[in-house]
Design a protein around this motif. Structure first.
Motif, short mmCIF file in Angstrom:
data_model
loop_
_atom_site.label_atom_id
_atom_site.label_comp_id
_atom_site.label_asym_id
_atom_site.label_seq_id
_atom_site.Cartn_x
_atom_site.Cartn_y
_atom_site.Cartn_z
N THR A 23 0.84 -1.18 0.00
CA THR A 23 0.00 0.00 0.00
C THR A 23 0.88 1.24 0.00
OG1 THR A 23 -1.95 1.02 1.01
CG2 THR A 23 -0.21 0.29 2.51
N THR A 24 0.28 2.36 -0.28
CA THR A 24 0.94 3.65 -0.20
C THR A 24 -0.16 4.68 0.01
OG1 THR A 24 2.54 5.12 -1.28
CG2 THR A 24 0.87 4.13 -2.70
N HIS A 25 0.20 5.95 0.09
CA HIS A 25 -0.83 6.97 0.28
C HIS A 25 -1.83 6.89 -0.86
CE1 HIS A 25 -2.80 10.79 0.94
NE2 HIS A 25 -2.17 10.89 2.10
N ARG A 26 -3.11 6.99 -0.51
CA ARG A 26 -4.15 6.79 -1.52
C ARG A 26 -4.04 7.80 -2.67
NH1 ARG A 26 -8.68 10.09 -0.47
NH2 ARG A 26 -8.47 11.34 1.43
N SER A 29 -1.69 6.34 -5.19
CA SER A 29 -1.97 4.98 -5.63
C SER A 29 -2.11 4.84 -7.14
CB SER A 29 -3.24 4.46 -4.93
OG SER A 29 -3.01 4.32 -3.54
N LEU A 41 -1.36 -4.01 -5.23
CA LEU A 41 -1.62 -2.77 -4.49
C LEU A 41 -3.01 -2.78 -3.87
CD1 LEU A 41 -0.73 0.15 -3.77
CD2 LEU A 41 -1.88 0.86 -5.89
N ASP A 42 -3.08 -2.45 -2.60
CA ASP A 42 -4.36 -2.23 -1.91
C ASP A 42 -4.34 -0.81 -1.37
OD1 ASP A 42 -6.63 -2.13 -0.39
OD2 ASP A 42 -6.35 -4.10 0.52
N PRO A 43 -4.99 0.12 -2.04
CA PRO A 43 -4.91 1.53 -1.64
C PRO A 43 -5.82 1.90 -0.49
CG PRO A 43 -6.29 1.33 -3.56
CD PRO A 43 -5.77 -0.07 -3.27
N HIS A 44 -6.51 0.91 0.10
CA HIS A 44 -7.53 1.23 1.10
C HIS A 44 -7.14 0.86 2.53
CE1 HIS A 44 -10.08 2.07 -2.29
NE2 HIS A 44 -9.94 0.84 -2.74
N ALA A 57 0.58 3.28 4.54
CA ALA A 57 -0.04 4.34 3.74
C ALA A 57 0.62 5.68 4.08
CB ALA A 57 -1.54 4.36 3.99
N GLN A 98 -7.91 3.49 5.27
CA GLN A 98 -7.05 4.68 5.32
C GLN A 98 -7.88 5.93 5.61
OE1 GLN A 98 -4.30 5.69 2.26
NE2 GLN A 98 -3.80 3.58 1.77
#
Length: 219
Positions: A23-26, A29, A41-44, A57, A98
């Protein structure tokens, strides 16, 4: 190895995240997904973990990741002390959202915080959604909506996380059997605790106890 926020781009560029969840900051993403299609990737979520490689995140969730790593290495009691010292929540699971609609307010201002305080004081008892709503003097529907707005997760998911956390603390600090801890943490039976504990922590209660106490204890 761990990354915070856009640090996941560095791990991905090095090929360390290929085939792994991350993940990373939405807000970053879309760029991440375009540049690194081999990464799951899971942006949530707040953070991810796969075979010793962790990503988080935003910067705030990096703190959650650090507390998670401290808990994994040194146990719940140490992690809770660190969390209290840095004035952050002691246990926000990686799968928590997030983004939540409204930041969690101070306990004196939060309606549903009364239910959380009541639940933590009564974890050894059966706790229903209706009982939590009554603790706040609101309807079940209103309570569920406001709880999710403040925490990003459902009331019962939060309650299960607290029961697992209580079980971890008791496994680390007492010689009580798993069956007794199951009652003290509100799981009801040892079998129910073993199932939920393994799903959440990844190991059996007995294995968890041996990791932090260095010797076998009654199961």
């Amino acid at each position: 190895m761990a990354s915070i926020c856009t640090g996941a781009f560095v791990l991905a560029a090095a090929g360390l995240l290929d085939g792994r969840p991350a993940t990373t900051h939405r807000k970053n993403s879309p760029d991440f997904a375009r540049l690194f299609p081999e990464v799951h990737l899971d942006p949530h979520v707040l953070f991810t973990e796969s075979d010793g490689i962790l990503t988080s995140a935003g910067v705030a969730s990096g703190l959650d990741l650090c507390i998670h790593m401290i808990r994994a290495d040194h146990g719940a009691a140490v992690a809770n002390d660190v969390a209290r010292g840095t004035v952050i929540p002691p246990n926000r699971e990686g799968g928590q959202a997030q983004y939540i609609q409204r930041p969690v307010p101070d306990n004196s201002m939060s309606v549903v915080s009364r239910a959380r305080i009541w639940a933590l004081a009564n974890l050894d008892r059966p706790i229903t959604l209706d009982a939590l709503a009554r603790a706040c003097a609101v309807s079940r529907r209103t309570f569920t909506r406001r709880f999710r707005e403040e925490t990003g997760i459902s009331p019962m998911q939060w309650l299960l996380e607290q029961r697992v956390q209580r079980a971890c603390e008791l496994l680390e600090t007492t010689d009580r059997s798993v069956d007794r801890i199951a009652g003290d943490a509100g799981f009801g039976t040892g079998a129910a605790m073993r199932m939920h504990f393994r799903q959440s922590v990844g190991v059996t209660p007995q294995a968890y106890r041996m990791t932090f106490r260095g010797q076998a204890q009654p199961a």
